[in-house]
Motif scaffolding. Structure first.
Motif, PDB file in Angstrom:
ATOM      1  N   PRO A  35       0.853  -1.194   0.000  1.00  0.00           N
ATOM      2  CA  PRO A  35       0.000   0.000   0.000  1.00  0.00           C
ATOM      3  C   PRO A  35       0.884   1.238   0.000  1.00  0.00           C
ATOM      4  CG  PRO A  35      -0.681  -1.545   1.725  1.00  0.00           C
ATOM      5  CD  PRO A  35       0.649  -2.027   1.203  1.00  0.00           C
ATOM      6  N   PHE A  55       0.559   3.936   1.569  1.00  0.00           N
ATOM      7  CA  PHE A  55       0.786   4.490   2.909  1.00  0.00           C
ATOM      8  C   PHE A  55       1.890   3.738   3.643  1.00  0.00           C
ATOM      9  CE2 PHE A  55      -2.960   1.664   3.515  1.00  0.00           C
ATOM     10  CZ  PHE A  55      -2.519   0.851   4.550  1.00  0.00           C
ATOM     11  N   ASN A  97      -3.844   8.155   1.642  1.00  0.00           N
ATOM     12  CA  ASN A  97      -2.610   7.403   1.819  1.00  0.00           C
ATOM     13  C   ASN A  97      -1.524   8.264   2.449  1.00  0.00           C
ATOM     14  OD1 ASN A  97      -2.251   4.460   0.438  1.00  0.00           O
ATOM     15  ND2 ASN A  97      -3.934   5.585  -0.513  1.00  0.00           N
TER      16      ASN A  97
END
Length: 388
Positions: free
Chosen positions: A129, A131, A329
């Motif tokens: 991801p 983030f 994010n």
């Protein structure tokens, strides 16, 4: 490893709504796909991006300047030092070749849109991801997946009355939001106050209203509103005057002690720095709304966050404009204070991955590679039309 193609399509997101400054009847955005030669599950890795509402699509700038620069560059110069991924900073520098400093204007939107797609591709290639990738590279290694979001609405539109306005705000509260926002400055002060009173009548303890003038007011009007709004416990009073009128913003603090917010129409680290230097913003209560999709992308946003830290500001005072998953994010990976959300507007580009619900004003981000567009079914359908 290389980028083999970058595609752009200008798409209408028109709506009959208006704020104090513009209507959205002819609004467009740019949708971008960055196609790489990295193959996963038999298909190339593709990064996607789009610009936030309120600024128009920038396909012409992309096709004439920024996409050709990337495609004409030696692919090796756009890779990370390890050769394992693309390097967003090198790609950004490539796009900015032969661009003078200052005069940020619409090019910041064009670069920011491509930059979003590049970061989506980079995180997908890393199989993380976004983030998580940001927390590892630029944060403390710990991501906070639970992010505050507020519901942006309360636009002016034909046939709107107080009952419809209350119904709209109730619908946001029913969906789990604890902070809602309405527009001001598109009607008289007296009418705006009546609308505020209507909304407050449906809010309960722990629920708050923010108001947004969209840069409409001169100093005298901004002060009149500040005095009138001071009777309420608002979440914030947003963008009272022209976004580059730092003196107006600094003066307004003498008349409004409660939280204020601005910054969504500042499109570079330098302009953000001037706001911090000269705008009288208060790091103990005010909010900053810089939107990476409009301001040269995440590469520039990282510079802005560094600047804020140097000036004693916490990243947690940033709640970006735009309502898109890219800022979600960034918030999760780099410790921002939350993100804007459009529950009913500018779809399918706003909102969250399928199944993500707002609970007590927060959303929890799922573990999805990249920005997570693939798990927003209505949005990825539009993106794949462009890419495939």
């Amino acid at each position: 490893m290389k980028i083999v193609e970058i595609r752009e399509k200008t798409i209408p997101i028109s709506s009959p709504i208006r704020n104090a400054y513009i209507d959205f009847s002819k609004m467009t955005l740019s949708l971008v796909a960055v196609v790489t030669d990295v193959i996963r599950n038999g298909k190339p890795v593709i990064g996607y991006g789009f610009n936030s509402n309120g600024r128009y699509g920038q396909g012409k700038l992309m096709r004439e300047r920024f996409i050709p620069r990337i495609m004409e560059a030696d692919p090796a110069t756009l890779m990370s030092d390890t050769g394992e991924n693309l390097d967003p900073h090198k790609i950004w520098n490539c796009m900015f070749t032969n661009e003078k400093p200052g005069g940020h204007g619409e090019r910041s939107v064009a670069i920011g849109t491509i930059d979003m797609a590049v970061w989506d591709a980079v995180a997908k290639i890393a199989d993380k991801p976004l983030f998580r990738l940001l927390a590892d590279r630029y944060g403390n290694g710990e991501a906070n997946c639970k992010i505050f979001v507020y519901a942006a609405g309360g636009y002016y539109y034909p046939g709107q009355d107080h009952e419809k306005l209350k119904d709209e705000m109730r619908s946001y509260i029913d969906r789990g939001y604890t902070v809602v926002k309405k527009k001001i400055g598109g009607a008289s002060l007296d009418e705006d106050l009546r609308r505020i009173d209507s909304i407050l009548s449906v809010l309960q303890d722990g629920q708050k209203l923010a108001v947004d003038a969209n840069g409409r007011f001169d100093l005298d009007t901004a002060i009149k509103y500040a005095k009138a709004l001071s009777q309420y416990d608002l979440f914030w009073y947003e963008e009272a005057g022209d976004p580059l009128d730092f003196e107006l913003q600094a003066t307004l603090r003498n008349y409004y002690k409660n939280p204020m917010a601005t910054g969504e129409n500042l499109f570079s680290m330098q302009d953000a720095r001037n706001l911090i230097r000269h705008g009288g913003m208060r790091p103990d209560r005010d909010w900053l709304q810089f939107d990476c999709a409009l301001s040269y992308g995440l590469v520039e946003y990282l510079r802005t966050l560094d600047m804020l830290k140097e000036h004693g500001w916490s990243a947690s005072r940033c709640i970006p404009h735009g309502g898109h998953q890219m800022s979600l994010n960034i918030a999760a990976g780099l410790g921002l204070g939350g993100n804007e959300s459009y529950p009913d507007l500018f779809q399918p580009y706003g909102g969250f991955p399928d199944g993500v619900k707002v609970e007590a004003g927060y959303v929890t981000l799922p573990e999805l590679p990249g920005i997570g567009f693939e798990n927003k079914s209505d949005l990825i359908c539009e993106m794949r039309k462009l890419a495939e």
